[in-house]
Write an enzyme that holds these catalytic residues in place. Structure first.
Site, PDB file in Angstrom:
ATOM      1  N   GLU A   3       0.961  -1.271   0.194  1.00 30.38           N
ATOM      2  CA  GLU A   3       0.132  -0.033   0.064  1.00 30.38           C
ATOM      3  C   GLU A   3       1.097   1.174   0.015  1.00 30.38           C
ATOM      4  O   GLU A   3       1.823   1.236   1.128  1.00 30.38           O
ATOM      5  CB  GLU A   3      -0.900   0.148   1.181  1.00 30.38           C
ATOM      6  CG  GLU A   3      -2.112   1.190   1.075  1.00 30.38           C
ATOM      7  CD  GLU A   3      -2.417   1.685   2.394  1.00 30.38           C
ATOM      8  OE1 GLU A   3      -2.125   2.768   2.581  1.00 30.38           O
ATOM      9  OE2 GLU A   3      -3.358   1.181   2.887  1.00 30.38           O
ATOM     10  N   CYS A  22      -2.327   8.559   4.532  1.00 31.78           N
ATOM     11  CA  CYS A  22      -2.190   8.017   3.156  1.00 31.78           C
ATOM     12  C   CYS A  22      -3.486   8.246   2.338  1.00 31.78           C
ATOM     13  O   CYS A  22      -3.299   8.568   1.171  1.00 31.78           O
ATOM     14  CB  CYS A  22      -2.224   6.278   3.217  1.00 31.78           C
ATOM     15  SG  CYS A  22      -0.785   5.670   4.069  1.00 31.78           S
TER      16      CYS A  22
END
Length: 479
Positions: free
Chosen positions: A244, A278
């Site tokens: 990720e 994120c």
């Protein structure tokens, strides 16, 4: 000051002869933690220890593995304040946010403790005299390399999923938050057999050395550049890459929503954790019909946010993680201004110590600007005015990243179009944050690959084996 130790093969304080690294408080520059730097030999020894412990841990019953996670979760919960304080010291995060990260980590460990024992394979309908099964098994050794921006929550997710599925783990936290990783690893290790978990500390070279080892999975949350290096290393070794990575998450503001409410959502998405998430809002597309009112409200929302030390309970935004990162953020803002963006708020480096940066709102942005193309990872809200929802959707989709996107709209048809057409792993309609527990998505493009959360993460960390058991042949032909 926090003194960090490594854990290799059940021994705390092992290795670290490649030097020491010191983390400075981003509020005032004082030292807050010191950690050893792992050598190549340390990395090899940790992987060897994990390989040695793997068969025994894989044979441990899922219920016993889950019980260990539950005990660890209880231990972490008992010292949540300490784990929050170390995050605030190392990365400047406001205490309330840091404690929320610990609570999220505890919840994730408990979730995987519940899910692990009830996971199973399936039987297949084959010959009447045979048994056919599909059985998930541990992959073996999982290298877990985690980021600094939410160190406890992210680590608990990857560590919990890897451990409950019967893998052994070599854990390398970010060099910016080694003490948070150290305290978390100590709490987990107290409830695990020797060698099941190892902890390595150090800079990016240590992470690269670990990714290049003969491990079975490399699970990484962090930058796109590092993720691509890990993917290349996995291609050479045959390990599975679970990534990720960065994002440039868009926010679309449709012309039929309350612009003040939309501005509140945008401010939350762009400035929470000082923009160091994120899934932070990185670029905003607002329809012209509401643009002036939206921009005015966004500036007012940003002005109202209190910037200060994370230890101050009144602070909503702490400093950035360090001055080097602040230089990166400010550099993108300066480049945007040089290319024609207007600074509606912020955009200057404050005087004084620390790595503080103000909430910044940029208008008149274009697709060519770095703040609209790349991940800024700071408290910056760049805004582009568009003429239609079609244009907004097209521009939002034009990105090498594919992590998440948010759409604020009162039109169900536009909402349906958005979630179907946006090429990202997660689409949020009318909320920049939120979602049901257990949700999981696969990032796309430069944002990574594979499920990083939810029950599906357990599938990523196991390998399914097909088994056919037939009766013996020859005379008798029976068991």
């Amino acid at each position: 000051m926090y003194q960090v130790q490594q854990l290799i093969g059940g021994v705390w304080g092992a290795g670290g002869d490649a030097g020491r690294l010191t983390v400075l408080d981003p509020v005032d520059g004082t030292p807050v933690s010191e950690a050893p730097v792992a050598t190549e030999a340390d990395v090899g020894a940790a992987v060897k220890a994990a390989r040695s412990a793997a068969p025994r841990w894989a044979r441990t019953s899922p219920a016993e593995r889950a019980a260990a996670l539950r005990r660890a979760a209880d231990a972490i919960e008992a010292v949540a304040d300490q784990l929050a304080e170390v995050q605030t010291a190392e990365l400047g995060r406001p205490l309330a946010l840091a404690r929320g990260g610990v609570e999220a980590g505890v919840s994730t460990l408990r979730q995987y403790a519940e899910l692990g024992p009830v996971r199973g394979g399936r039987s297949l309908a084959g010959d009447a005299g045979a048994i056919d099964l599909m059985v998930p098994q541990p992959r073996g050794i999982v290298a877990v390399i985690t980021p600094w921006n939410d160190p406890v929550a992210v680590s608990c997710g990857l560590l919990g999923a890897a451990l409950v599925t019967g893998n052994t783990v070599v854990y390398k936290p970010s060099e910016r938050t080694p003490a948070a990783g150290f305290l978390l690893a100590r709490l987990l290790d107290e409830h695990l057999p020797s060698g099941v978990l190892s902890l390595l500390t150090g800079d990016a070279r240590v992470g690269a050395a670990l990714a290049g080892q003969e491990v079975d999975v490399v699970a990484h949350v962090g930058s796109t550049a590092t993720g691509r290096s890990i993917a290349a290393a996995c291609a050479r070794s045959g390990a599975k890459a679970l990534l990720e990575n960065g994002g440039s998450d868009p926010l679309i503001v449709d012309g039929d929503v309350d612009p003040r409410w939309a501005a509140e959502q945008a401010a939350m998405g762009a400035f929470a954790n000082s923009g160091q998430l994120c899934v932070s809002v990185e670029r905003i597309y607002v329809l012209r019909s509401v643009a002036n009112r939206f921009l005015g409200a966004l500036v007012q929302s940003a002005k109202a946010m209190r910037v200060g030390p994370g230890r101050d309970p009144r602070s909503e935004l702490g400093p950035l993680v360090d001055r080097r990162h602040r230089d990166h953020v400010h550099g993108q803002v300066q480049a945007a201004v040089a290319d024609g963006a207007s600074v509606l708020l912020g955009g200057t480096v404050p005087d004084g110590p620390g790595a503080f940066y103000p909430p910044t709102v940029l208008g008149e942005c274009t697709d060519q600007m770095l703040v609209m193309r790349e991940e800024t990872f700071g408290p910056v809200a760049p805004v582009m005015v568009v003429e239609s929802f079609d244009e907004a959707l097209s521009r939002a989709s034009n990105s090498p990243y594919g992590l998440a996107a948010t759409v604020l709209t009162a039109s169900m048809s536009n909402a349906q179009r958005a979630w179907r057409e946006l090429p990202v792993g997660t689409v949020k309609i009318n909320a920049v944050f939120g979602g049901a527990p257990g949700g999981a998505a696969e990032p796309r493009g430069g944002s990574g690959q594979g499920f990083g959360y939810g029950p599906e993460l357990l599938d990523e960390l196991t390998a399914t084996k097909a088994v056919h058991i037939g009766a013996p042949g020859g005379e008798g032909g029976r068991w």
